[in-house]
Design a protein around this motif. Structure first.
Motif, PDB file in Angstrom:
ATOM      1  N   HIS A 138       0.869  -1.198   0.000  1.00 14.11           N
ATOM      2  CA  HIS A 138       0.000   0.000   0.000  1.00 14.11           C
ATOM      3  C   HIS A 138       0.897   1.237   0.000  1.00 14.11           C
ATOM      4  CE1 HIS A 138      -3.771   2.087   1.954  1.00 14.11           C
ATOM      5  NE2 HIS A 138      -3.181   2.880   1.080  1.00 14.11           N
ATOM      6  N   HIS A 140       2.400   4.950  -1.527  1.00  8.63           N
ATOM      7  CA  HIS A 140       2.070   6.212  -2.217  1.00  8.63           C
ATOM      8  C   HIS A 140       3.360   7.001  -2.433  1.00  8.63           C
ATOM      9  CE1 HIS A 140      -2.269   5.780  -1.812  1.00  8.63           C
ATOM     10  NE2 HIS A 140      -2.129   5.531  -0.522  1.00  8.63           N
ATOM     11  N   TRP A 166       2.953  10.742  -2.416  1.00  9.91           N
ATOM     12  CA  TRP A 166       2.745  11.457  -1.156  1.00  9.91           C
ATOM     13  C   TRP A 166       4.157  11.785  -0.724  1.00  9.91           C
ATOM     14  CZ3 TRP A 166      -1.701   8.721   1.985  1.00  9.91           C
ATOM     15  CH2 TRP A 166      -2.820   8.595   1.147  1.00  9.91           C
ATOM     16  N   ALA A 198      -0.682   2.190  -4.306  1.00  7.01           N
ATOM     17  CA  ALA A 198      -2.079   2.391  -3.922  1.00  7.01           C
ATOM     18  C   ALA A 198      -2.608   3.722  -4.449  1.00  7.01           C
ATOM     19  CB  ALA A 198      -2.204   2.344  -2.417  1.00  7.01           C
ATOM     20  N   LYS A 228      -6.727   2.371  -8.775  1.00  5.73           N
ATOM     21  CA  LYS A 228      -7.130   2.536  -7.380  1.00  5.73           C
ATOM     22  C   LYS A 228      -8.530   3.106  -7.344  1.00  5.73           C
ATOM     23  CE  LYS A 228      -6.714   3.137  -2.837  1.00  5.73           C
ATOM     24  NZ  LYS A 228      -5.884   4.179  -2.252  1.00  5.73           N
ATOM     25  N   ASP A 280       0.064   3.321   4.124  1.00  6.91           N
ATOM     26  CA  ASP A 280      -0.240   4.701   3.738  1.00  6.91           C
ATOM     27  C   ASP A 280       0.862   5.668   4.153  1.00  6.91           C
ATOM     28  OD1 ASP A 280      -2.559   5.258   2.240  1.00  6.91           O
ATOM     29  OD2 ASP A 280      -3.871   4.854   3.942  1.00  6.91           O
TER      30      ASP A 280
END
Ligand SMILES: [Zn+2]
Length: 410
Positions: free
Chosen positions: A64, A66, A69, A109, A179, A315
């Motif tokens: 998961h 990112h 980010w 993700a 996603k 995350d």
């Protein structure tokens, strides 16, 4: 190039206890696994790595991720949206940071920008930039407006046809997993996690279109209705599912071979630990995080007991939960979900490898040589994996990303 890694304790990803051994890597794959420290000493090798009794284990897999980010352990960003050039710098850096931390495979993700991850995955594959193997994704899709009303982009139209157009677009730009944000998100908009954002018709269209295009689906889903829609859509991986009820748990267990599950404790623990400046109100985020962790403490062991493949990945990428801390998830599995360290390691290696759909996540003859040499025994304490200084060697596909100081020519 043949590399002999001798005198190691092998954690092979299966969950059995580490045992003495040696590994011969030929090209990008593991050619032989020997069952004694010196078992392969007679093999011809271009390079010998002396393990000194350290642990050899598969590279870690994050389910998961990112990468867009932007925040990482090397650079924190307090704004979420960055100018395109800076975002690219951050994503490229985050890929390298994750590899530096022992992650050799990532399942994305979702991203903040279309097209960035297929480019990054291609650059990694071409050896232009260091990074893990990457299943690239695209903008996290959530629908808005009414069916038939053109929203002006492929990322949020309503109805089955809009969904098919989105999948076609993703296939065209080289995305491998789409996603779908099926539930809302309390942490961002309090009270929305129970909302279901898609219709059955849209999810079935997603299923058909992704099957046709050879793409996978990753689904963000908290509550039973959303989890059930994700299962209906044939999602490869379901994130969170914190509020799954008994009937949903029963269905997840009955369909355990069709999907993977990643609860994502990292973001919850990170939110609870965060002490934001006074102008940032994280109270809703913290309340949601505490509630989710409490529910997952019962849910995750039940799903694991039922044979569901539960994966790490939490995350990472917020300032309070930056990219590069991803190995914390293993410790969270132990502390919050009752895992043994070895079980957490299996989640992060063999099971993650199954999610990737590649021969990774195991120390096994014929498998890709994505390997870590760890100073210490992670089956006794998974937290040691959070210290990159303990990763004496990081190998991806037989190539050394980080060479042990003692690597010597044979
Ligand atoms: Zn996420």
């Amino acid at each position: 190039m043949r590399t002999l890694i001798r005198n190691v304790r092998i954690f092979d990803g299966s969950g059995s206890a580490p045992r003495a051994g040696a590994v011969l890597v030929d090209g990008e794959r593991i050619a032989r696994v020997g069952d004694a420290a010196d078992a392969l000493d007679g093999e011809a090798a271009d390079r010998i790595i002396e393990g000194d009794g350290r642990t050899l284990m598969p590279g870690l897999v994050d389910a998961h991720t990112h990468l867009t980010w932007a925040s990482s352990i090397e650079k924190i960003y307090h704004q979420f949206i960055l100018p395109p050039e800076e975002l690219k710098v951050a994503a490229w850096r985050n890929a390298r940071v994750l590899l530096d931390q022992g992650f050799t495979s990532l399942y994305s993700a979702g991203t903040l920008v279309d097209g960035i991850e297929p480019d990054l995955a291609a650059a990694i594959e071409a050896g232009e930039t260091p990074g893990p193997r990457l299943v690239p994704s695209t903008i996290e899709r959530s629908p808005e407006g009414d069916e038939g009303v053109d929203t002006g982009n492929v990322f949020n139209g309503r109805g089955a046809e809009a969904m098919r157009g989105f999948v076609r677009h993703c296939a065209d730009v080289g995305v491998r997993s789409i996603k779908l944000v099926v539930s809302g998100e309390d942490a961002l908009k309090p009270g929305t996690a129970q909302h279901v954002l898609y219709t059955e018709e849209e999810m079935v269209a997603a299923r058909e279109a992704t099957r046709e295009a050879g793409l996978w689906i990753a689904a963000h889903a908290y509550y039973p209705d959303a989890v059930n829609l994700a299962l209906d859509a044939g999602a490869r991986v379901i994130y969170h599912a914190s509020y799954a009820d008994d009937a949903t748990v029963a269905r997840m267990i009955a369909e355990k071979d069709n999907f993977f599950y990643a609860p994502g404790p990292g973001v919850s623990v990170g939110a609870l630990e965060a002490s934001p400046p006074p102008h940032i109100d994280m109270s809703a985020m913290k309340a949601s995080a505490a509630d989710r962790l409490e529910r997952e403490a019962k849910l995750v062991p039940a799903l694991k007991a039922g044979g569901v493949r539960v994966l790490i990945g939490g995350d990472y990428g917020f300032p309070f939960n930056p990219n590069g801390r991803n190995a914390r998830d293993l410790e969270h599995f132990v502390n919050h979900y009752g895992y043994t360290p070895a079980e957490a390691l299996v989640a992060a290696t063999r099971l993650g490898g199954e999610l990737m759909g590649l021969d990774v996540g195991q120390v096994r003859e014929g498998w890709l040589a994505d390997l870590l040499l760890v100073d210490g025994d992670p089956t006794a304490d998974v937290a040691i994996l959070q210290d990159a200084a303990r990763l004496a060697m990081i190998m991806k596909g037989g190539a050394l990303h980080k060479a042990p100081a003692a690597a010597e020519a044979a």
